[in-house]
Design an enzyme around this catalytic site. Structure first.
Site, PDB file in Angstrom:
ATOM      1  N   CYS A 151      -0.617   2.631 -10.786  1.00 48.89           N
ATOM      2  CA  CYS A 151      -1.504   1.749 -10.007  1.00 48.89           C
ATOM      3  C   CYS A 151      -2.987   1.946 -10.298  1.00 48.89           C
ATOM      4  O   CYS A 151      -3.647   1.028 -10.786  1.00 48.89           O
ATOM      5  CB  CYS A 151      -1.216   1.934  -8.528  1.00 48.89           C
ATOM      6  SG  CYS A 151       0.460   1.434  -8.112  1.00 48.89           S
ATOM      7  N   LYS A 209      -6.399  -5.387  -2.140  1.00 52.22           N
ATOM      8  CA  LYS A 209      -5.560  -4.423  -2.867  1.00 52.22           C
ATOM      9  C   LYS A 209      -6.361  -3.765  -3.986  1.00 52.22           C
ATOM     10  O   LYS A 209      -6.425  -2.541  -4.102  1.00 52.22           O
ATOM     11  CB  LYS A 209      -4.350  -5.159  -3.453  1.00 52.22           C
ATOM     12  CG  LYS A 209      -3.525  -4.328  -4.406  1.00 52.22           C
ATOM     13  CD  LYS A 209      -2.743  -3.236  -3.702  1.00 52.22           C
ATOM     14  CE  LYS A 209      -1.924  -2.469  -4.717  1.00 52.22           C
ATOM     15  NZ  LYS A 209      -1.244  -1.313  -4.114  1.00 52.22           N
ATOM     16  N   PHE A 228       0.856  -1.194   0.000  1.00 53.42           N
ATOM     17  CA  PHE A 228       0.000   0.000   0.000  1.00 53.42           C
ATOM     18  C   PHE A 228       0.892   1.244   0.000  1.00 53.42           C
ATOM     19  O   PHE A 228       0.680   2.178   0.769  1.00 53.42           O
ATOM     20  CB  PHE A 228      -0.934  -0.029   1.221  1.00 53.42           C
ATOM     21  CG  PHE A 228      -1.804  -1.249   1.277  1.00 53.42           C
ATOM     22  CD1 PHE A 228      -1.559  -2.258   2.207  1.00 53.42           C
ATOM     23  CD2 PHE A 228      -2.834  -1.427   0.364  1.00 53.42           C
ATOM     24  CE1 PHE A 228      -2.346  -3.393   2.249  1.00 53.42           C
ATOM     25  CE2 PHE A 228      -3.623  -2.569   0.390  1.00 53.42           C
ATOM     26  CZ  PHE A 228      -3.386  -3.559   1.339  1.00 53.42           C
TER      27      PHE A 228
END
Ligand code: UDX
Length: 440
Positions: A268, A212, A157
């Site tokens: 991401c 995630k 993270f």
């Protein structure tokens, strides 16, 4: 004491390896790129991440074991904890490219010489850890090797620009496991050394992988949501910064990720939302929200371009000074950067584009050599004779501009603040036309 090998000395692998080594754990970072490993062995980092260079050199200087190697066999044989941190880019069809992940799995099976805990930290579609386990088991059977191992899903993270802080002071550590003993070992690696007492959540493999994707997709959703609200604010006269503050005071909403702008970028969010949408569609799950998050984001760049065209009085032949290239401040990363998509569109629409960024111009030149841009030496030379200044990335260097000086050197005093860094009235007092996102 566990011996740790990091497979993939990219952004996540380097941060993870350096942080674990700084805690006294013996770490080897492997990468297939010999050039990268050679640089790293000299303490030169291939990426810019605040604090990482000094963390790596402090480890080396203080004799902590942080080695860089291209010898995967040795790295696997001499460690009992193996982190897979290779990159998982997005393919044309929005699917996640797992080539490097599966190559790492096969190599581990070839070199395994005893019990290992294999920790998958790369962002991978739900179900990949189980696939990796099968690949290793099948390869071991093919090679007639009888070694046991456990697979762990341990998503990262880390935010670029604050990755070291995010490692040491993470909000949570998620460990996906089939085997409690393996989960306890991984938990010990983190909690046994981290000063902070981050909560540790142990889940099944698929749940950890989903945490995630769901977390990143939700954060991206907040950004697309506030960007849509900003568009409405521009029509009805509300000020998005006040609206976001009012929303964020509700503890169920929270203040973070409610800053409107040119859209979310980085390696991401766009990739993870696309991948999760692809996973859902693969199961035949009807999608509404995930595709909308991406659609709103794509349209945000276009919306910014319309603002620039209107404020500058057209684009062809106009000189537009763009302050900011990186997808966010604190990094040289330009992957999926909204600033880059704006710059490319301006160049395509025949504007004269002058750019400045404290860190990311080298990557822009390398990635898009064909773009005819003027790379400024500093903020003011970049803005000289411009018809419009666009603040695209909120670097600290852009937070205290001398508007008096700018007014004296621009052709048209027009300032588009795509990150709402300034109070509109402050900029207007210098005779500039000011426009932000969701505010006038
Ligand atoms: C993100 C997640 O935050 C991190 O937890 C995950 O591990 C990796 O992906 P990162 O992509 O490095 O981290 O940057 P982040 O700070 O999340 O910003 C992502 C994008 O959203 C940037 O383009 C940023 O400019 C944009 N953003 C962020 C907004 O537009 N508004 C906001 O309020 C916050």
């Amino acid at each position: 004491m566990h011996n740790i090998t990091i497979i993939g000395a990219g952004y996540v692998g380097l941060v993870t390896g350096a942080c674990l080594a700084s805690l006294g754990m013996p770490v080897q970072c492997y990468d297939i790129d010999a050039g990268k490993i050679e640089c790293l062995s000299k303490g030169l980092l291939p990426i810019y991440e605040p604090g990482l260079e000094s963390l790596v050199s402090n480890c080396i200087r203080s004799g902590k074991k942080l080695d860089f190697t291209t010898d995967l066999r040795k790295a696997v044989e001499s460690s009992d904890i193996l982190f897979i941190t290779v990159n998982t880019p997005t393919l044309e069809n929005s699917q996640c490219d797992l080539t490097h992940v599966f190559e790492a799995a096969t190599s581990i099976a070839q070199y395994i010489n005893g019990y290992k805990i294999i920790i998958v930290k790369s962002t991978v579609p739900v179900g990949t850890c189980r696939q990796i386990s099968n690949i290793i088991s099948n390869e071991l059977a093919r090679l007639g090797k009888n070694h046991s191992f456990d697979i762990i899903s341990n998503p990262e993270f880390l935010r670029e620009g604050s990755a070291i802080q995010d490692f040491f002071y993470t909000d949570r550590i998620v460990i996906g496991a089939e085997n409690k003993a393996a989960a306890d070992t991984v938990k010990e690696i983190y909690t046994g050394n981290l000063q902070c007492c981050s909560p540790v959540l142990v889940t099944g493999l698929e749940s950890a992988e989903m945490v995630k994707y769901a977390s990143n997709s939700f954060l991206a959703c907040k950004i697309s949501f506030i960007n849509e609200i900003a568009a409405i604010c521009e029509c009805c006269g509300a000020d998005i910064t006040q609206v976001a503050e009012g929303m964020g005071l509700d503890s169920r909403i929270g203040m973070h990720f409610l800053k409107p702008g040119p859209g979310f970028g980085g390696s991401c969010f766009p990739k993870d939302v696309k991948a999760l949408a692809g996973i859902a569609e693969g199961y035949g799950v009807e999608l509404g929200l995930l595709r909308s998050i991406l659609k709103v984001n794509d349209e945000q760049s276009e919306r910014m371009l319309e603002k620039i065209e209107k404020a500058a009085g057209g684009l062809e032949g106009r000189t537009i000074a763009v302050l900011g290239v990186a997808f966010k401040p604190g990094t040289d990363d330009i992957r999926y950067s909204p600033a880059v998509s704006i710059i490319r569109s301006l160049a395509t629409r025949k504007a004269t584009v002058r750019v400045f960024d404290p860190k990311a111009m080298g990557n822009l030149k390398k990635e898009f050599p064909q773009l005819k841009l003027h790379y400024g030496k500093n903020i003011y030379s970049t803005c000289r004779n411009s018809d419009c200044i666009v603040l695209a990335t909120e670097w600290d260097e852009f937070a205290d501009l001398d508007f008096e000086k700018l007014k004296s050197i621009v052709r048209q005093p027009v300032f588009l603040d795509l990150r709402n860094v300034y109070q509109p009235s402050y900029v207007k007092q210098f005779g500039f036309y000011y426009e932000g996102v969701g505010r006038k």
